[in-house]
Design an enzyme around this catalytic site. Structure first.
Site, short mmCIF file in Angstrom:
data_model
loop_
_atom_site.label_atom_id
_atom_site.label_comp_id
_atom_site.label_asym_id
_atom_site.label_seq_id
_atom_site.Cartn_x
_atom_site.Cartn_y
_atom_site.Cartn_z
N TYR A 94 1.69 4.37 -9.62
CA TYR A 94 2.61 4.49 -8.48
C TYR A 94 3.33 3.16 -8.24
CZ TYR A 94 4.30 5.43 -3.76
OH TYR A 94 5.09 5.59 -2.64
N SER A 104 8.64 1.19 -1.94
CA SER A 104 7.34 1.17 -1.27
C SER A 104 6.86 -0.27 -1.22
CB SER A 104 6.33 2.02 -2.04
OG SER A 104 5.00 1.76 -1.63
#
Length: 257
Positions: free
Chosen positions: A154, A141
């Site tokens: 995250y 990501s």
């Protein structure tokens, strides 16, 4: 170009969102795709849809955070023929700073997003080595390399995915195993729609537009665009590509200054 004919691919979290787009792209390119997903019903439905469209897919119920279960399923698949491709896509999101992230939140993110990738690597790499090589693609990501607000746990997990990618690429060069990762910015998946409905009831369209415009290109990515890049990176045409992180972000990483 980009044919995966006679290739067997494993896609974790392959029954929905980005994973489903990758699964479909691989099947359309001729691969036999094994969908490894926590939701057995969705996995079977996704496989049925691909098979009815002329592709070849099989659904498997797998909790990637459970090493014993993951090894058992992957060994079972390998027993029926060589594995050529592993896509580590399964993962979950979390919103919060370090202060608002509970120990349970942190452990859950680590267990699925980090240990889940490790478990699949641990189970699959011996088979790739035995077969003379293969391809691994991890889903990272932009959060792995940028500071994003309220994404503490995250970001931690995706940073780990990025560095695992580099480590595996280095360690298995001699075994002809390539390993890369894709780092998307926001992608329009059912998760996004559910998030907006839960957190911004009545303002979904307004918030969707606001989130879309955080990408300089002015929109979110579509899952199929991630699937197209995944197909390239797992194809023979990308045979000279390993140890790379591919931002798929509409300019988010470099054009947001």
């Amino acid at each position: 170009m980009f044919s995966l004919k006679n290739k067997t691919a494993l896609v974790t979290g392959g029954a929905s969102g980005i994973g489903l787009a990758i699964t479909k792209a691989f099947a359309q390119a001729g691969a036999s795709v094994h969908i490894l997903d926590l939701n057995s019903e969705q996995a079977e439905q996704a496989a049925d849809g691909i098979n009815q469209s002329g592709g070849q897919a099989t659904g498997h119920a797998v909790d990637v955070s459970n090493q014993e279960q993951t090894i058992a399923v992957i060994n079972q698949i390998a027993a029926s023929g060589p594995i050529h491709i592993l896509v580590n896509n399964a993962g979950v999101s979390h919103i919060g700073t370090v202060e608002t992230t509970t120990e349970a939140d942190f452990d859950r993110i680590f267990r699925i997003n980090v240990k889940g990738v490790y478990n699949c690597l641990y189970a699959t790499i011996p088979h790739l080595k035995a077969n003379g090589g293969g391809v691994i693609l991890n889903m990272a990501s932009v959060a792995a390399t940028l500071g994003l607000s309220d994404r503490f746990a995250y970001s931690m997990s995706k940073g780990a995915v990025l560095t695992m990618t580099l480590s595996v690429a280095k360690d298995y060069l001699k075994d002809k195993i390539r390993c890369n990762c894709i780092s998307p910015a926001r992608v329009h998946t059912p998760f996004v729609d559910g998030f907006l409905a839960k957190n911004y009831p009545g303002k979904e369209a307004e918030m969707f537009e606001k989130l879309s415009k955080t990408q300089p290109i002015g929109r979110m990515a579509e899952p199929e665009e991630v699937g197209a890049l995944a197909l390239y990176l797992c194809s023979d045409e990308a045979g000279f590509v390993t140890g790379c992180d591919y931002p798929l972000d509409g300019g988010f990483t470099r054009l947001n200054a």
